[in-house]
Scaffold this active site. Structure first.
Site, PDB file in Angstrom:
ATOM      1  N   GLU A 310       0.853  -1.195   0.000  1.00  0.00           N
ATOM      2  CA  GLU A 310       0.000   0.000   0.000  1.00  0.00           C
ATOM      3  C   GLU A 310       0.885   1.240   0.000  1.00  0.00           C
ATOM      4  OE1 GLU A 310      -2.482   3.008   0.293  1.00  0.00           O
ATOM      5  OE2 GLU A 310      -3.233   0.984  -0.092  1.00  0.00           O
ATOM      6  N   ASP A 337       5.534   2.862  -3.334  1.00  0.00           N
ATOM      7  CA  ASP A 337       4.920   3.663  -4.387  1.00  0.00           C
ATOM      8  C   ASP A 337       4.801   2.779  -5.619  1.00  0.00           C
ATOM      9  OD1 ASP A 337       4.153   5.399  -6.355  1.00  0.00           O
ATOM     10  OD2 ASP A 337       5.715   6.900  -5.961  1.00  0.00           O
ATOM     11  N   CYS A 384     -12.367   0.963 -10.630  1.00  0.00           N
ATOM     12  CA  CYS A 384     -13.362   2.024 -10.470  1.00  0.00           C
ATOM     13  C   CYS A 384     -13.378   2.929 -11.701  1.00  0.00           C
ATOM     14  CB  CYS A 384     -13.108   2.831  -9.200  1.00  0.00           C
ATOM     15  SG  CYS A 384     -11.476   3.600  -9.128  1.00  0.00           S
TER      16      CYS A 384
END
Length: 427
Positions: A310, A337, A384
Site C-alpha cells: 500500500e 509507491d 473504479c
C-alpha cells in the site's frame, strides 16, 4: 438552443447526439429523446451541453426521487430507471474493453447488486456561507463549485443523513463558524463519526459545543486543522472506533481512510474475489493497493500467506493492527509507491501464485507492464474506471493473460460511476 436527437448513451451516462456532423454530449438526456440543449463547452472534435427541455421523452425516463436532483451533482442518473442504469454501466464496461482493451469476447457474469438508497457509509459535505449570510451544507452542484444546500441525503445511510439538520443548528453558534471548510461523515457497523476540518484553532467554547453535539448524537468527533492529513480526537480513548465486520473479521478504520463506501457491495465483492481467485493453503497471494486489509485479511484465512502493499503508511499501519487484532499471523504489509519501479524491493522478489489489484482511478499500468516479475497464475483486477481497466487489460493480454470473467458492481447506484471486476488467467 439547438434541438437534438439523442442516439445513444455514453459510458458516463450522458446522451450522445450529432449536430452538423459533430458529436455533442448532453447531460441529463436519454437515448431516443429529442431535447433542446444549451451548449456549455465547445471542443475541436465534440461539444458538451446540458438538457434544458425534453421535447420527446424516452419511455425509460422516470421522475427522480430526490428533491435536490435538479441542482446537486451527486446522483446524476436518477432520471433513468435502476435496471436501465445498470444496463448502461454494463454496456460501458463492454464497450471500453472491446474498443480499448481489444478483447473481442467479454465473459460477463451476473452483476453485484443491492439496495439503491441508504447505502453510502461515508461522505464529505461542503460548508459555506452565501452572500446573504445563510449557512449552506451540501454537495457541489452539477458542473459548478457552488454547493447545493441539503437537509438530508437519500443515498447516505439513515444514521448519517439524520445528522445534517442538527449541523445547521450547531454551526451558527460557533465562534469559528466561518473557518470550517468541510465535514466528513462516516458510519461503521456500530457507531458513526464526524471529521471537522477547520482552518484555525478552535476555542475552548467551540470545542465544548462540538463535544456536546457529538455526545448527544452518539458520534465520535475528529478534528482536522488546515491541510493536515492526520486527525485528532478529543474524545476519550474508550470511545467507539469505526469498524465493520467482514468474512468473520473485525476491520477498524478511520473516517478519513479510503474505505469502500457501500458495505453490502463490498462484502459481495470480497466474496467474489475469493471465489474467483480460489486461494488454497498452498497459495501465496500478493495484494497491491491493499489499504487496511479489506481483501488481504479474508484471503489470509484461506491462503498460506498474503503480502499486502500500500502507498499510504497510515493504512499499512492500520492493516497490521487489523491483522494482529484478528489473530492473523500469515499476512504481511509494506509501504511502496506502486507507480514507480519496484523490481529491486524485497517483497517483489518473493514468489506468488495469485494477485489482486485494487488500484485508484488512474489504474495499474505500471504494475501490468511488470507483471512477468510475479509469474502469478491468476489475478483479479478490481476497477473504479472502465477506461483504465481496458487500457491495462490490453497490456495483460499482451503478457499472456486472458480475461475469464468480468462483472459490474453497482457500488454507487444513481451515479455514473462504473465499478467492475475482472479475472485473468495466464495461458
Amino acid at each position: 438552443m439547438p434541438e437534438l436527437t439523442i442516439e445513444r448513451q455514453s459510458h458516463d451516462g450522458r446522451g450522445i447526439a450529432r449536430q452538423k456532423g459533430k458529436t455533442t454530449f448532453v447531460e441529463g438526456a436519454l437515448a431516443g429523446e429529442t431535447v433542446q440543449a444549451r451548449i456549455t463547452k465547445k471542443h475541436r472534435r465534440f461539444d458538451e451541453a446540458v438538457c434544458e427541455e425534453i421535447l420527446i421523452p424516452s419511455p425509460q425516463r422516470i421522475e427522480p426521487d430526490c428533491e435536490y436532483y435538479a441542482k446537486c451533482g451527486g446522483c446524476s442518473l436518477q432520471h433513468l430507471g435502476l435496471e436501465q442504469q445498470r444496463a448502461v454501466k454494463s454496456d460501458a464496461l463492454v464497450d471500453q474493453l472491446q474498443r480499448f482493451g481489444k478483447i473481442e469476447h467479454i465473459p460477463l457474469h451476473e452483476p453485484l447488486l443491492d439496495e439503491s438508497w441508504g447505502y453510502r457509509r461515508k461522505a464529505r459535505l461542503g460548508v459555506k456561507w452565501n452572500r446573504h449570510g445563510d449557512l449552506i451544507i451540501g454537495f457541489r452542484e452539477k458542473a459548478s463549485s457552488h454547493l447545493t444546500p441539503i437537509q438530508h441525503c437519500k443515498v447516505l445511510m439513515p444514521q448519517l443523513s439524520v445528522l445534517i439538520p442538527s449541523l445547521y443548528e450547531l454551526i451558527p453558534e460557533l465562534e469559528s463558524k466561518k473557518t470550517i471548510g468541510h465535514l466528513e461523515l462516516a458510519q461503521g457497523d456500530e457507531g458513526s463519526a464526524i471529521v471537522v476540518r477547520h482552518l484555525k484553532n478552535l476555542s475552548h467554547r467551540d470545542l465544548t459545543l462540538w463535544q456536546n453535539w457529538a455526545q448527544t448524537h452518539n458520534t465520535r468527533l475528529y478534528l482536522q486543522q488546515g491541510n493536515a492529513h492526520s486527525l485528532t480526537s478529543p474524545d476519550h480513548e474508550d470511545a467507539q472506533e469505526l469498524h465493520y465486520n467482514l468474512a468473520g473479521l473485525k476491520l477498524v478504520f478511520l473516517p478519513n481512510d479510503f474505505v469502500q463506501v457501500n458495505p453490502a457491495i463490498n462484502a459481495q465483492m470480497v466474496q467474489r474475489a475469493l471465489e474467483w481467485l480460489a486461494p488454497t493453503s498452498d497459495d501465496v497471494v500478493l495484494d497491491l493497493f491493499s489499504g487496511f486489509g479489506n481483501f488481504s485479511l479474508p484471503m489470509a484465512q484461506l491462503a498460506a500467506k498474503v503480502m499486502g502493499i500500500e502507498g499510504e503508511q497510515a493504512l499499512v499501519n492500520r492493516a497490521k493492527e487489523n491483522a494482529a487484532s484478528n489473530g492473523i499471523e500469515n499476512a504481511e504489509f509494506h509501504r511502496a509507491d506502486l507507480s514507480q519501479s519496484f523490481k529491486d524491493l524485497p517483497w517483489a522478489k518473493q514468489g506468488y501464485n495469485l494477485l489482486i489489484l485494487d488500484p485508484p482511478r488512474t489504474g495499474a499500468q505500471n504494475i501490468c507492464q511488470q507483471i512477468e516479475q510475479f509469474n502469478v497464475k491468476r489475478l483479479v483486477y478490481v476497477s473504479c474506471n472502465p477506461s483504465t481497466l481496458a487500457r491495462d487489460s490490453a497490456i495483460l493480454v499482451q503478457k499472456g493473460y486472458q480475461p475469464q470473467k468480468t462483472c459490474i458492481m453497482d457500488m454507487f447506484p444513481h451515479t455514473t460511476h462504473v465499478e467492475s471486476m475482472a479475472l485473468f488467467e495466464r495461458l
